[in-house]
Design a protein around this motif. Sequence first.
Motif, PDB file in Angstrom:
ATOM      1  N   PHE A 224     -65.185 -53.405 -32.545  1.00 59.38           N
ATOM      2  CA  PHE A 224     -65.498 -54.398 -33.568  1.00 59.38           C
ATOM      3  C   PHE A 224     -66.462 -53.818 -34.600  1.00 59.38           C
ATOM      4  O   PHE A 224     -67.283 -52.949 -34.281  1.00 59.38           O
ATOM      5  CB  PHE A 224     -66.148 -55.631 -32.940  1.00 59.38           C
ATOM      6  N   GLN A 228     -69.216 -58.395 -36.656  1.00 58.24           N
ATOM      7  CA  GLN A 228     -68.481 -59.197 -35.685  1.00 58.24           C
ATOM      8  C   GLN A 228     -68.955 -58.906 -34.271  1.00 58.24           C
ATOM      9  O   GLN A 228     -68.978 -59.782 -33.410  1.00 58.24           O
ATOM     10  CB  GLN A 228     -66.978 -58.909 -35.795  1.00 58.24           C
ATOM     11  N   TYR A 270     -59.542 -62.234 -35.117  1.00 62.84           N
ATOM     12  CA  TYR A 270     -60.649 -61.457 -35.672  1.00 62.84           C
ATOM     13  C   TYR A 270     -60.229 -60.629 -36.887  1.00 62.84           C
ATOM     14  O   TYR A 270     -61.066 -59.968 -37.503  1.00 62.84           O
ATOM     15  CB  TYR A 270     -61.236 -60.537 -34.592  1.00 62.84           C
ATOM     16  N   GLN A 273     -61.598 -57.181 -38.492  1.00 64.52           N
ATOM     17  CA  GLN A 273     -62.904 -56.904 -37.892  1.00 64.52           C
ATOM     18  C   GLN A 273     -62.782 -56.260 -36.513  1.00 64.52           C
ATOM     19  O   GLN A 273     -63.783 -55.915 -35.894  1.00 64.52           O
ATOM     20  CB  GLN A 273     -63.708 -58.206 -37.757  1.00 64.52           C
ATOM     21  N   VAL A 274     -61.545 -56.096 -36.020  1.00 65.41           N
ATOM     22  CA  VAL A 274     -61.328 -55.538 -34.690  1.00 65.41           C
ATOM     23  C   VAL A 274     -60.237 -54.475 -34.733  1.00 65.41           C
ATOM     24  O   VAL A 274     -59.297 -54.550 -35.531  1.00 65.41           O
ATOM     25  CB  VAL A 274     -60.937 -56.648 -33.682  1.00 65.41           C
TER      26      VAL A 274
END
Length: 304
Positions: A224, A228, A270, A273-274
């Motif tokens: 991440f 996040q 997510y 962000q991942v």
Amino acid sequence: MKQHEVTERLSTIIELSNLGPFYWEKAQEKMFQLFERKDIQGSYSKRTFQRDLKIIRDTYGIDIRCNKRTDLYEKNIEESSSIKKNMLGIFNMVNAFQFSSELEGIVFFDDRKAEGTEHLSKLVKAIKGNSIIRFKHHKGWKKTDQFREVKPLALKEIKYSWYLIGLNEKDELRNFGLDRIFELEFAGRKFTRPDDLNLKSYYDNVFGILNDKNLPVETIHLSFTIEQGNYIKSMPIHPSQEIIEEDEENLLIGLKLKINHELISEILSYGNQVKVIKPESLKKRIVEISNNIVKTNKLNPLKT
């Protein structure tokens, strides 16, 4: 004394214990401040304090005891119920929001509400009493007049929704969304709970409610962004989560889970962000779904 005044006392003690060990005199001082602030008449004795501690222990599972060596009162974490700690959160909200007329414009709730919670009391009674129940269950939101008979075993809450876990007519383990249960009633018969069924371990490596016995438990690594990642640390995705590596830019976590639809949906939520590090099969599924999202939402070229 009125019930809301008792609630205020309990909340005061719990809030005090959250700050760390305290002397009885400090608790009494806090109570006098509460009484003055709320215009409550009366005194607060050590006997009443002990009675309040028992109510907190029995009702909310928070065990606050006196350390005989230091004469300080502190929470006994090992003896405090993990289930009732969740109830404590509800208690704190009820206590804070009990005067609803004063909250307009300062407290805003999520409009999504858990449906079917009116069944909770009856279901808990059925589970504790090993009582077979019957109800209509709308599958896929299609109404049905057919009654299901279920041996209720447990309740599970996931993201605004409650589920009943039980054995169906063929003694197969199934889950039923409470928001789709109607005309719930007792069947008038008892059942014997299986000795070899441990529902806690059954969900140890599952994200969400669906546990496909054909899916293996896999080691999952997710990276991440640090922004996040801070949220992921404060609210873990799953109890199996562990931090593998962290630097100024990224947080790498590990999970031990079955890769089901619910987990994939969580990862997709997510966005960018991942990043899926492993397994490769999960990475391919995320890429495939993401490509389909792009294709489905592709903008038509502007006409000139």
